[in-house]
Design a protein around this motif. Structure first.
Motif, PDB file in Angstrom:
ATOM      1  N   THR B  36       0.846  -1.194   0.000  1.00 60.55           N
ATOM      2  CA  THR B  36       0.000   0.000   0.000  1.00 60.55           C
ATOM      3  C   THR B  36       0.874   1.234   0.000  1.00 60.55           C
ATOM      4  O   THR B  36       2.020   1.188   0.429  1.00 60.55           O
ATOM      5  N   LYS B  37       0.326   2.309  -0.480  1.00 58.59           N
ATOM      6  CA  LYS B  37       1.054   3.580  -0.364  1.00 58.59           C
ATOM      7  C   LYS B  37       0.066   4.701  -0.072  1.00 58.59           C
ATOM      8  O   LYS B  37      -1.132   4.589  -0.366  1.00 58.59           O
ATOM      9  N   TRP B  38       0.604   5.749   0.516  1.00 57.93           N
ATOM     10  CA  TRP B  38      -0.229   6.908   0.823  1.00 57.93           C
ATOM     11  C   TRP B  38      -0.273   7.816  -0.396  1.00 57.93           C
ATOM     12  O   TRP B  38       0.761   8.124  -0.987  1.00 57.93           O
ATOM     13  N   GLU B  43      -4.663   9.261   1.560  1.00 58.79           N
ATOM     14  CA  GLU B  43      -5.510   8.064   1.486  1.00 58.79           C
ATOM     15  C   GLU B  43      -4.616   6.862   1.226  1.00 58.79           C
ATOM     16  O   GLU B  43      -3.663   6.943   0.444  1.00 58.79           O
ATOM     17  N   LEU B  44      -4.933   5.749   1.876  1.00 59.49           N
ATOM     18  CA  LEU B  44      -4.107   4.552   1.706  1.00 59.49           C
ATOM     19  C   LEU B  44      -4.552   3.810   0.441  1.00 59.49           C
ATOM     20  O   LEU B  44      -5.689   3.351   0.349  1.00 59.49           O
TER      21      LEU B  44
END
Lengths: 433, 135
Positions: B36-38, B43-44
């Motif tokens: 996952t990344k921001w 927002e994830l």
């Protein structure tokens, strides 16, 4: 013949210069001016990180409610700081310098004293930093930053910090921390700390292999690669010494304020298994170039590396072998650490070690991404280690954040840096003691 | 008699709690491989979904006779074939070729049930990786 010799020597000289500048910051002119308390004349403005943003609001909404802490503690957002790594806290203005593994250092300042940073901007933008991971701050107001292959001194940093031209003086010149041919990106997050006992700077230096071959060790043990060095923190006679060897990749160290002993984390070997070898928290029984912490013969704890299994450990190492105080779970990536000296937290945390686990990158079962606490016994040895703050790892095995460092803030709360979310958290206690 | 009955109830309760706890532990999900990344708005974003197994399945994976074979093969792939891993090391073409050869020989031995021999070949490949300087 003479001409050939001269030609070869000349080429060798040029090559060595080229090699020695392989990762050179390329800011010799700026450093020359800054170290003479002069302006660089460069029209450079430091980057400013906005704090009151949708990003910050969403981090508060999406991360903070997931973090589990002991009763009475709370976690808040202190600052947004992209790529936040190790931190140093100023004693006067409460500025927090935040290193990165890139080219910038941030300075976060809580100007209205409400325990939230009001401004986060680029520190010393006229200096071309190269992996400035490790800032540390002395009680007498000096900031030091350990880079990949240089250590800079920023006198009175809390005062000069407001200008893009910050006084910067090399303690160890570019290319002199390690031989440039040994430079790498991996295992190069340097950390520094100052001992109250000898007033010297201690810098850890990871070795650039998963497990290094034996042929590297005469040099590494001599220079302090895969070990730790100390030196005077003002220019002149550095009196540089190796104080620890046999370390794989330490990215966190601190001194026990009670007895002055050096403690450090060590990240252990990859490729041996999902649940082996353990990570380490070590205590130095003495500081000398023959004190050996096990690498490359041990992969972590008493687990022998596959590469050296069955090979006899040289007597000089074996007789000075120091086992870890704490074996952490494998591949959790134990990084920054500190001793708690504040008064805000309940008594059980006084003089305890807080350390950050960055979290695994290659384990089938993700682990880490939390802050651990290690309590010491009356002799200053580790008694018990347990999680203190966790919840950055989701049920789905993905990371909301990855804690890197833990440092005490001016009011006795602790700050935790996170290089995934790019933020600094503040954990405080408001329960009954 | 009352005491015996009380003891019986306590034992029954304890075993029931232990059983539930073990069952819960076995059913705990072990998820990995996700990423996952921001986003810039905080927002994830799920870039790659996770794959999950139960804790029981994870323990079975760890204790399987061919665990080391599988683990080493995966490690070699991650460190010398997967682009992200490969670029972390200063490999020469000769080293990569040798690693590949050892991996293939090791895999063939593991597949043929010669686990120890296969592991030995794979460890040789990992040693080459270990002794290659990182970038």
């Amino acid at each position: 013949m003479k001409h050939s010799f001269k030609l070869i020597s000349g080429i060798a000289c040029i090559l060595s210069l080229l090699i020695s500048n392989a990762y050179s910051a390329g800011d010799a002119e700026q450093i020359k001016a800054l170290s003479s308390f002069k302006k660089t004349g460069l029209d450079v403005k430091g980057e400013v990180i906005p704090q009151d943003t949708k990003y910050a609001a969403n981090i508060k909404k999406n991360i903070l409610p997931n973090i589990k802490l002991p009763q009475g503690f709370k976690i808040e957002l202190f600052a947004v700081a992209p790529d936040a790594r190790h931190m140093a806290v100023g004693r006067n203005k409460g500025t927090v310098w935040i290193g990165t593994r890139k080219t910038k250092v941030w300075q976060a300042t809580d100007r209205d004293m409400d325990n939230v940073a009001d401004t986060v901007d680029q520190f010393a933008p006229t200096v071309k930093f190269d992996i400035p991971n490790g800032p540390c701050y002395s009680d007498d107001g000096h900031l030091y930053i350990a880079e990949r292959n240089r250590v800079l001194w920023f006198p009175a940093a809390e005062y000069f910090m407001e200008s893009p031209d910050t006084v910067a003086i090399p303690i160890i010149d570019q290319g002199k921390l390690i031989p440039p041919a040994e430079e790498s990106y991996n295992h190069t997050a340097r950390v520094c700390a100052i001992s109250k006992k000898d007033n010297k700077l201690y810098v850890s230096m990871g070795q650039p292999f998963n497990v290094a071959g034996l042929e590297k060790y005469p040099l590494y043990d001599q220079v302090g690669i895969g070990g730790m060095i100390r030196f005077n923190r003002f220019p002149g006679n550095l009196d540089r010494e190796v104080v620890a060897i046999g370390i794989r990749n330490s990215v966190g160290h601190a001194f026990n304020p009670k007895d002055g002993s050096l403690w450090f984390t060590d990240n252990q070997v990859d490729g041996m298994g999902d649940e082996t070898p353990p990570g380490e928290l070590n205590r130095a029984p003495r500081l000398a170039s023959d004190v050996w912490y096990g690498h490359p013969y041990y992969g972590g704890g008493d687990v022998r590396t596959d590469e050296y299994k069955g090979k006899e450990i040289p007597a000089a190492y074996a007789k000075n072998y120091v086992k870890p105080q704490v074996e952490m779970i494998a591949h959790a990536a134990d990084l920054g650490m500190m001793f708690y000296t504040g008064k805000m937290f309940p008594k059980k945390y006084h003089n305890a070690i807080f350390s950050a686990q960055h979290g695994s990158w290659n384990a089938v079962k993700p682990r880490g991404a939390r802050v651990m606490v290690t309590y010491l016994d009356s002799k200053g040895n580790a008694k018990k280690t347990e999680p203190f703050a966790e919840g950055w790892l989701t049920e789905m095995g993905t990371y909301l954040g990855r804690p890197v460092d833990v440092q005490q803030y001016v009011d006795g709360s602790i700050l935790v840096s996170d290089d995934k979310a790019g933020v600094i958290y503040r954990i405080s206690y408001d329960g009954k003691k | 008699m009352k005491k015996i009955f009380f003891l019986f109830v306590v034992i029954l309760l304890c075993s029931s709690i232990n059983g539930q706890s073990a069952n819960h532990s076995n059913q705990t999900k072990v998820c990995s491989g996700g990423f996952t990344k921001w986003t810039k708005d905080g927002e994830l974003e799920v870039v790659r979904p996770s794959k999950c197994m139960t804790e029981k399945e994870y323990q079975a994976y760890l204790s399987a006779p061919d665990y080391q074979c599988k683990y080493y093969l995966q490690s070699i792939w991650k460190e010398s074939e997967r682009p992200y891993g490969k670029k972390q090391y200063q490999y020469t073409e000769a080293k990569l070729a040798k690693i590949k050869q050892l991996k293939e020989e090791g895999k063939a031995l593991c597949d043929a049930g010669k686990l120890k021999e296969g592991e030995a070949k794979l460890k040789e490949a990992i040693t080459i990786i270990s002794w290659t300087r990182m970038n």
